[in-house]
Design a protein around this motif. Sequence first.
Motif: not given
Length: 523
Positions: A84-106
Amino acid sequence: MGSFKWLISLMLLTCQVLRQARSIEESSHCTSVAGMVKLLELEDQLIENLSDYANELEKRLETVRRSIDSLRLENQKARSSTVDYLSNPLNSFSLIRRMNRDWVIWQLFMEDPVGVTQADKIQTLREEMPTSTDVEEAVTALDRIQITYGLKVEDIASGYLNGKQYPISVTALDSYAMGQILFDQGNFIRASRWIYQTLTWMESFKLPEPFLLAKDEVRTFYAETLLKLNEKADALKVVNIALTDKPHDIKLLVKKMEIEALIRTGTSNQQPQPKNPLSNPNRSPTLYEMGCRGMYPASTDSKLVCRYNSTTTPFLTLAPLKMEIVGLNPYMVIYHDVLSSAEIDEMKEMATPSLKRATVYKASLGKNEVVKTRTSKVAWFPDSYNSLTLRLNARIHDMTGFDLSGSEMLQLMNYGLGGHYDKHYDFFNATEKSSSLTGDRIATVLFYMSDVEQGGATVFPNIYKTVYPQRGTAVMWYNLKDDGQPDEQTLHAACPVLVGSKWVCNKWIRERAQFRSRPCLKK
């Protein structure tokens, strides 16, 4: 010695090409919901790693702990209802974006002697994380959803998708990433709307540390985007607003002078938009988009009926199939309840470990290639792979009456964020047909293995037909006319998945083995 150096150079080049090929085919995180499940597991590891780091940094403990709580809450929310979570495009996009960018900041935040061990772990895990290409694909997918279904940026940002409100909204980092990448792609109109959405978000909310995004940075970028659209007066207003907060900022003052000079001289800084007319957000919907939006007129053909098929094969006399006739030119039917829940679950379990990025055959190159017009992951299974595939092929024979000898393998697919397959035919062109021992694709059988909450329909724009995914059903149509010639009325497409996880299984049936059951008829 020279030959040895040449050999080393060739080996390095080969390794680089193989890495690039792997990143295209194996990465592609957003092209399958099933494939994105691993990202949540990976994110959970990263959160635990961050927790270890927090224990060693007492003076920054409060900042880190607050971030951990926020991240873990979102991850646990996702893992408690993953599909259900990954079926929502906003969740999917946010997951990919934060995995690509946020963890680099961390990672940068943690690159301190105290957190060396934890930073090293993030570095190790980065090979499994989404790449910049993945983020670009996710942006393109969300943009595709917006265009196809005619959605407004502000509605998407607030979680209001195609008339339904979802308990999710995008952050300033999400919308800013959308604006940046669309800007880089030259889509300045749509980029400007996402950047404006970022500013709107920042008026009401504040990003936590260490994710500091300055308003003046966003405003400057917004002004630059408006200049690309030749909106010089509006760009100047945006810069002046930014100067009220930072009246002595050199970059803002220089930008103001630049815009004023453009206004005085009447010089245009407008950049050409993509030549594709579909990039205009204010245009009328295409026939394809009308089908995806459910705008085709209802059929009034009295010959289109529902009945039990008990005649195609002798077995159907004992176990008839529920058949709905969708069209006669081309011939198209839907079979209801032809897959059981147990069979569907087994098919998904069988396919998930083998899913690879779907490709399209390029006749000019003589090979399959990853293309932007087809975004899904696929697994192929021979007819005799196991008892389930044997049963499926027997059922296809009962549904069609066709001999499956020489036909293609079963293809199982899962669509991810905005997953689609653009308009195409299933039949080959004349050159390819003449070189095939088994002939052209006479028919297509497409099983739907899941319901899709929104989107994901199969549309036939030339005949104004839309078939919606319904778990356990199958649609079948003829790709060739009675005389064996390709039927261009069969042009079809898979609409982007708006909300949901779309699983399908298809079978392309070849013509040569059908000389007894469906001979080529002359007009």
